[in-house]
Every structure is written in structure tokens, then in C-alpha cells.
Write an enzyme that holds these catalytic residues in place. Structure first.
Site, PDB file in Angstrom:
ATOM      1  N   TYR A  21      -3.865  -0.010   6.570  1.00 53.68           N
ATOM      2  CA  TYR A  21      -3.163   0.388   5.340  1.00 53.68           C
ATOM      3  C   TYR A  21      -2.734   1.856   5.407  1.00 53.68           C
ATOM      4  CZ  TYR A  21      -2.360   0.952   0.298  1.00 53.68           C
ATOM      5  OH  TYR A  21      -1.805   1.208  -0.946  1.00 53.68           O
ATOM      6  N   ALA A  22      -3.651   2.725   5.854  1.00 54.13           N
ATOM      7  CA  ALA A  22      -3.340   4.151   5.954  1.00 54.13           C
ATOM      8  C   ALA A  22      -2.204   4.397   6.943  1.00 54.13           C
ATOM      9  CB  ALA A  22      -4.585   4.939   6.360  1.00 54.13           C
ATOM     10  N   ALA A  23      -2.233   3.696   8.068  1.00 59.63           N
ATOM     11  CA  ALA A  23      -1.163   3.852   9.065  1.00 59.63           C
ATOM     12  C   ALA A  23       0.183   3.438   8.481  1.00 59.63           C
ATOM     13  CB  ALA A  23      -1.482   3.027  10.311  1.00 59.63           C
ATOM     14  N   SER A  24       0.193   2.339   7.739  1.00 62.88           N
ATOM     15  CA  SER A  24       1.457   1.866   7.153  1.00 62.88           C
ATOM     16  C   SER A  24       1.984   2.830   6.108  1.00 62.88           C
ATOM     17  CB  SER A  24       1.270   0.469   6.546  1.00 62.88           C
ATOM     18  OG  SER A  24       0.464   0.505   5.380  1.00 62.88           O
ATOM     19  N   ARG A  45       3.556  -6.882 -10.965  1.00 62.40           N
ATOM     20  CA  ARG A  45       2.233  -6.492 -11.471  1.00 62.40           C
ATOM     21  C   ARG A  45       1.946  -5.031 -11.117  1.00 62.40           C
ATOM     22  NH1 ARG A  45      -2.339  -9.009  -7.393  1.00 62.40           N
ATOM     23  NH2 ARG A  45      -1.361  -8.346  -5.445  1.00 62.40           N
ATOM     24  N   GLY A  52       3.546  -4.223  -1.258  1.00 61.88           N
ATOM     25  CA  GLY A  52       2.594  -3.926  -0.198  1.00 61.88           C
ATOM     26  C   GLY A  52       1.361  -4.805  -0.290  1.00 61.88           C
ATOM     27  N   ASN A  67       8.101  -0.789  -3.356  1.00 61.95           N
ATOM     28  CA  ASN A  67       6.717  -0.755  -3.812  1.00 61.95           C
ATOM     29  C   ASN A  67       5.860  -1.866  -3.223  1.00 61.95           C
ATOM     30  OD1 ASN A  67       4.473  -0.267  -5.955  1.00 61.95           O
ATOM     31  ND2 ASN A  67       5.114  -2.378  -6.343  1.00 61.95           N
ATOM     32  N   ILE A  98       1.494  -1.246 -10.488  1.00 59.44           N
ATOM     33  CA  ILE A  98       2.411  -0.111 -10.455  1.00 59.44           C
ATOM     34  C   ILE A  98       3.857  -0.583 -10.499  1.00 59.44           C
ATOM     35  CG2 ILE A  98       3.248   1.785  -9.013  1.00 59.44           C
ATOM     36  CD1 ILE A  98       0.359   2.092  -7.965  1.00 59.44           C
TER      37      ILE A  98
END
Length: 239
Positions: A145-148, A12, A82, A80, A14
Site C-alpha cells: 500500500y505504501a509503495a502504491s 463510500r 484504492g 480516489n 472519502i
């Protein structure tokens, strides 16, 4: 010449657009999905659907064996897959943090390490990691999420230095806000607020992310490695 391409989380958004772009170009495309049903449009294009949870090392190994049996060793890997578990830091649980890191960062480590085996043997390969503008700018409520996603940049650049002499490139694409099912659930007010932050004044189309990924996997990009390519309408410039 058709290549063996793997897109994780290709069912799905992207990932779907990326899988479709490679299939349209004549590559042999496999993609992983964790739940639900594989999309019919990818089946029509001859793509191989492989059910796999990238947080499980055994499932990753089994997925690669299935792909290698059908398409040969993976020559192009697009990591991709996540997840998000958004929450303010004071309310974020250990599980919220660890689950996102385990999928987005450690899961990417697993699929890249396994693809590396065949790429080293062939002395060539293309690896593209899908990060996010949030990994560069930060975002309230998305510390996990930002850290990952920021971690993917350091990981990719280390891999680029490690594998460059083997003709294996590793690059990062950092999308901004993209028009997918995930962002369509936002209210009109929220969507308008986001668009106001974007110099180009609109969301990206998934196909625009896919085009950048395909370029990085092409012969034309053979001398690009360790790069972070923003596809964000100018949202993250300067980061």
C-alpha cells in the site's frame, strides 16, 4: 459554472464525501464504484453512478464514454479508488503486492491518461490524486500500500511538469487517519493508539479531506501544481 467532475471510488468514505462536496457546489458529478449499490444520497444529488473496475482498461474506456455522453469531457478528475491487502513482508504474496499496485497505481494511470485526452483538447483541467500519509512515512505491514501511494507522488509530479503548459494542474492530497467504515472496524484500543500519534489528537472527518480536494480544483488554486497536501493532523510532518 458547472463542471464535469469524475471521482473514482466515490461510493463510500472519502470518495463519497468528495463527490458530495462537488455536487453541493453545483458541479455535474460522476463517480465510479466497483461493487455493491450506489449510495442513495448521491442519487438524490443527481450524481451519475458508473460501475467500473479501474483494473480493467475496457471498463475504464466504457465509463468515460458514458460520462462524456451525459456530462461532457471530464474537467476535474479525482483519483480516489484504492484497495489494501495488509500483511507483513515475509507473509505477503505476489498477488497481495501486485493487486494493490495494479489498483492504486496502475489504475490511477489509466483514469488519468483517459481524462487527459479531453483536458488537452480544452487546454485546461484539474487532476487530484488521493495518496496517504502512509506513502510518505511507511507503515509496518503495508509495504504494498505504501509503495502504491508513494508512487502516486512521482506520477503526479511528472504529470504536472508534462501538462503544466496546457493549463492542467496535478496535485496530491495525502490524508492521515480518517473516520470511515474502514477505521471504525478497529478496536477501541487500536483507535486510541492511533490518535496518540496525531498532534491534533483526533481522526479527520471525510469532509475535511473533501474540502482540500475542492480547493485544489478551484480557480483559487490555479497556480498550485505538483504539490503534496497533507491532511493528517500533523502525523506525517517532516516527511
Amino acid at each position: 459554472m458547472s463542471r464535469s467532475v469524475l471521482v473514482t471510488g466515490g461510493n463510500r468514505g472519502i470518495g463519497l464525501a468528495i463527490a458530495r462536496a462537488f455536487a453541493d457546489a453545483g458541479d455535474s458529478v460522476a463517480y465510479t464504484y466497483r461493487s455493491g449499490e450506489p449510495p442513495a444520497e448521491l442519487a438524490e444529488l443527481g450524481c451519475l453512478a458508473v460501475k467500473c473496475d479501474i483494473t480493467d482498461p475496457e471498463q475504464v474506456e466504457q465509463a468515460y464514454k458514458e460520462i462524456e455522453d451525459r456530462h461532457g469531457p471530464v474537467e476535474v478528475l479525482v483519483a480516489n479508488a484504492g484497495v489494501t491487502r495488509d500483511q507483513l513482508l515475509m507473509r505477503m504474496s505476489e498477488e497481495d503486492f501486485s493487486t494493490v499496485l495494479e489498483t492504486n497505481l496502475t489504475g490511477t494511470f489509466r483514469v488519468v491518461k483517459r481524462a487527459n485526452r479531453g483536458m488537452l483538447r480544452a487546454r485546461k483541467g484539474r487532476i487530484v490524486l488521493i495518496s496517504s500519509v502512509v506513502g510518505l512515512m511507511g507503515s509496518a505491514g503495508q509495504a504494498n500500500y505504501a509503495a502504491s501511494k508513494a508512487g502516486l507522488v512521482g506520477f503526479a509530479r511528472s504529470i504536472a511538469r508534462e501538462l503544466g503548459s496546457r493549463n492542467i494542474t496535478c496535485n496530491v492530497v495525502a490524508p492521515g487517519f480518517v473516520d470511515t467504515d474502514m477505521t471504525r472496524v478497529l478496536s477501541d484500543e487500536q483507535r486510541q493508539g492511533i490518535v496518540k500519534q496525531v498532534p491534533l489528537g483526533r481522526y479527520a472527518r471525510p469532509e475535511e479531506i473533501a474540502a482540500s480536494v475542492r480547493f485544489l480544483a478551484s480557480d483559487e488554486a490555479a497556480y498550485i501544481t505538483g504539490a503534496v497536501i497533507p491532511v493528517d493532523g500533523g502525523l506525517g510532518m517532516g516527511h
